[in-house]
Design a protein around this motif. Sequence first.
Motif, short mmCIF file in Angstrom:
data_model
loop_
_atom_site.label_atom_id
_atom_site.label_comp_id
_atom_site.label_asym_id
_atom_site.label_seq_id
_atom_site.Cartn_x
_atom_site.Cartn_y
_atom_site.Cartn_z
N CYS A 1 -12.39 -3.83 -3.76
CA CYS A 1 -12.28 -2.67 -4.65
C CYS A 1 -11.79 -3.05 -6.03
O CYS A 1 -11.91 -2.30 -6.97
N ALA A 2 -11.15 -4.25 -6.14
CA ALA A 2 -10.69 -4.79 -7.42
C ALA A 2 -9.36 -4.23 -7.91
O ALA A 2 -8.91 -4.58 -8.99
N ASN A 3 -8.71 -3.40 -7.11
CA ASN A 3 -7.42 -2.86 -7.56
C ASN A 3 -6.41 -3.95 -7.90
O ASN A 3 -5.68 -3.84 -8.89
N CYS B 1 -2.98 5.06 -8.16
CA CYS B 1 -3.78 5.29 -6.96
C CYS B 1 -3.20 6.43 -6.13
O CYS B 1 -2.03 6.43 -5.77
N LYS C 1 -8.76 2.68 -12.45
CA LYS C 1 -7.72 1.86 -13.10
C LYS C 1 -7.94 1.79 -14.60
O LYS C 1 -6.98 1.81 -15.38
N PRO D 1 -12.60 3.23 -2.92
CA PRO D 1 -12.86 1.80 -2.72
C PRO D 1 -14.24 1.48 -2.15
O PRO D 1 -14.70 0.36 -2.30
N SER E 1 -16.80 -0.56 -7.42
CA SER E 1 -16.11 0.60 -6.86
C SER E 1 -15.64 1.62 -7.90
O SER E 1 -15.49 1.30 -9.08
N ALA F 1 0.81 -1.23 0.00
CA ALA F 1 0.00 0.00 0.00
C ALA F 1 0.84 1.27 0.00
O ALA F 1 0.39 2.33 0.47
N MET G 1 -20.75 1.68 -2.63
CA MET G 1 -20.74 0.65 -3.68
C MET G 1 -21.42 -0.60 -3.16
O MET G 1 -21.93 -0.62 -2.04
N CYS H 1 -12.71 2.59 -7.92
CA CYS H 1 -11.37 2.10 -8.28
C CYS H 1 -11.38 1.43 -9.66
O CYS H 1 -10.40 1.54 -10.41
N MET H 2 -12.45 0.73 -10.00
CA MET H 2 -12.53 0.08 -11.31
C MET H 2 -12.36 1.12 -12.42
O MET H 2 -11.60 0.93 -13.37
N GLN I 1 -7.69 2.44 7.50
CA GLN I 1 -6.53 2.72 6.66
C GLN I 1 -6.25 4.22 6.61
O GLN I 1 -5.11 4.66 6.69
N THR J 1 1.66 -3.88 -3.61
CA THR J 1 1.90 -2.44 -3.61
C THR J 1 0.59 -1.67 -3.78
O THR J 1 0.35 -0.68 -3.09
N TRP J 2 -0.24 -2.09 -4.71
CA TRP J 2 -1.39 -1.28 -5.12
C TRP J 2 -2.69 -1.64 -4.44
O TRP J 2 -3.75 -1.15 -4.83
N CYS J 3 -2.66 -2.51 -3.44
CA CYS J 3 -3.86 -2.76 -2.64
C CYS J 3 -3.96 -1.61 -1.63
O CYS J 3 -3.04 -1.40 -0.85
N PRO J 4 -5.07 -0.87 -1.63
CA PRO J 4 -5.16 0.30 -0.74
C PRO J 4 -5.01 -0.05 0.74
O PRO J 4 -4.69 0.83 1.54
N VAL J 5 -5.26 -1.32 1.11
CA VAL J 5 -5.07 -1.69 2.52
C VAL J 5 -3.91 -2.66 2.68
O VAL J 5 -3.73 -3.25 3.75
N MET K 1 -4.00 7.22 -3.06
CA MET K 1 -3.75 6.77 -1.68
C MET K 1 -2.32 6.26 -1.58
O MET K 1 -1.60 6.54 -0.63
N ILE K 2 -1.93 5.46 -2.56
CA ILE K 2 -0.68 4.73 -2.47
C ILE K 2 0.51 5.55 -2.97
O ILE K 2 1.57 5.56 -2.36
#
Lengths: 377, 259
Positions: A268-270, B177, B171, B189, B165, A61, B213, B167-168, B224, A352-356, B179-180
């Motif tokens: 979220c599907a990231n 992202c 992307k 999300p 979401s 994350a 969602m 996020c779909m 988070q 890396t790209w999972c928000p949590v 956040m990241i």
Amino acid sequence: MSTTPLLLTRADLDRMIEILSERGYHVVGPTVRKQEHIISYGEISSTDDLPIGIGDEQEAARYRLVERGDGRLFGYVLTDTSPISFLLPSEAVVWSGKKSDNGFETAEMAAPPRLAFIGTRPCELAAVAIQDKVFLGNGHQDPTYAQRRAGTFFVSVDCTEPGGTCFCDSMGTGPGADGGFDIGLIEVLEGDDHYFVARSGSDEGAAVLSEVGGTPADDGRVAKAAAMVEAAAGEMGRTLDTEGLKEILAGSLDDPIWKELAGKCLTCANCTMVCPTCFCAAVENRTNLDATEAERVRRWDSCFNFEFSYIHGGPLRPSAAARYRQWMTHKLSSWVDQFGMLGCVGCGRCITWCPVGIDITANAAAIRARMEEKAHV
Amino acid sequence: MAERLPKLAVHKFASCDGCQLTLLDCEDELLAVAGAIQIANFAEASREIIEGPYDLTLVEGSVSTPHDLERIKEIREESKVLIAIGACATAGGIQALRNARDVEEFTRYVYATPDYIDTLAESTPISDHVKVDLELRGCPISKAQLLETVVAFLNGRNPILPTYSVCMECKRRGNPCVMIAQGVPCLGPVTQAGCGAICPAYNRGCYGCFGPMESPNTTALGDQWMEMGVDSRTVSDAFHFFNNYADAFRKAGDMYADR
Ligand code: SF4
Ligand code: SF4
Ligand code: SF4
């Protein structure tokens, strides 16, 4: 295909980019998108467009650009998206047509551009090999993928500085590339000595390389480059023990551990959007206002979405646990039944790209531990 | 075309007009829309009112006065298909923030003569009062989703309105992202797609305009955010925004307010 490695300079790489565009390729490589604080694939016209002296730090994350303070061109770990997002675009029209007097007419599809990727990582080549199997193997050719894939040229760059979420060494897909490239490079920067050891991996790669020129590489430099790649194998930020993993996961489906592991999952599907081996898409039919024109579009979809498994009455996987389990067991277990290989190349993007910051390697280890514990009681 | 054109009505309840204006904002498409549908009752577009019943009715705004309660029932009766549009009509809107407060006290503070104010204690979505055939989320709604809905209606098919979401879309659009890569808190999300992930495309976090969602894990995201250094009050305020009265966001906002 040449087996004697060549030594290239940065000027030679510029020449290579020129030659590739003369040959009709759109040249794509890592570029810094400053406003978005990211190194991402984009069109390039010279080595000036590469992330010179810029690196990235990757953790669960967390992604940050860093100044390296040197002149390396490929001193970053991995871009956010992979070449797969070009070969399987987020949205592709697969059919379109217009109403005519006697029915309808199908529109001609424009040919997709031919792409040459500079800086492809070994794990990305492995992902391309997986997608080749999915979309070109098994006796069926998917036209959307096949068309784009046919014209693709890969200049790979082996990894010498893996990142915090990398585990290609565990998956046998890196840090060096064994094949799958047209031209394979290793970048070395020692003091003022900045060079690229180059090999060709295809006839076209050999032809391009011979046009570029370069000089035959001396044994010392070849050995130095190879040693750096070999050392990188020991510097992976993550590891994943694949021994018996397929069976372990297949036997874990009813275990309550999935609920724990997915407790944080945002659905979220990231992870699926950034994964270079994920290939799922939804097909949508669109019309204009008076239904005289229609098109069929293929768009990225994800097993984390309800609609993905929707059948009469509701989704097959309503809980986050069921959806996370589907994703992970597909990558690391049922993929083997389906395609005879694992569906993960160890690029670490999903971590890396999972928000949590959900971590496939940590979770695989947790399931292994749980199942081993169960077997011993 | 000899056939009778379908009749469209557009109504407003407690709202800012932004969603109805989305229909007028379909500049390029509006002529085609106007040719395919008869705009029969739309005060914002024309003074002429053609009597009902209507084939398609769009309702903007929340129910917030006793008069609204009567009017929404009448509108339902004269509408074949009723679509609630926007965060006010689908979740009570920003004005639903009053639902957990004392409205009489508010009116005493705000109005010189509070006796003139005839309002309900709560601002509620249309679906709390009448059957709603479809909801278009958003503050404001998305022009693309509105057109898709009208096109689908005219062609007798279901509109494509995803419930996954933001996020779909983020992307698919190729945004890294926020956040990241930037440490910017984002509601993407847990928020339903539809806007096309506009805010992350401009390096901002999602504000949750499209509401929850399909399976929002608000605690995982809120926690988070807090790990990223956001205080619980700010997390609460983020959920208690345009869609504060939507179930998942209301509960999450309440929970972080109490932390
Ligand atoms: S599952 Fe994760 S680590 Fe494996 S290939 Fe996909 S994104 Fe990379
Ligand atoms: S694992 Fe992470 S990225 Fe994937 S759906 Fe769950 S929260 Fe999103
Ligand atoms: S920026 Fe927001 S919407 Fe985009 S992927 Fe990240 S969390 Fe999701």
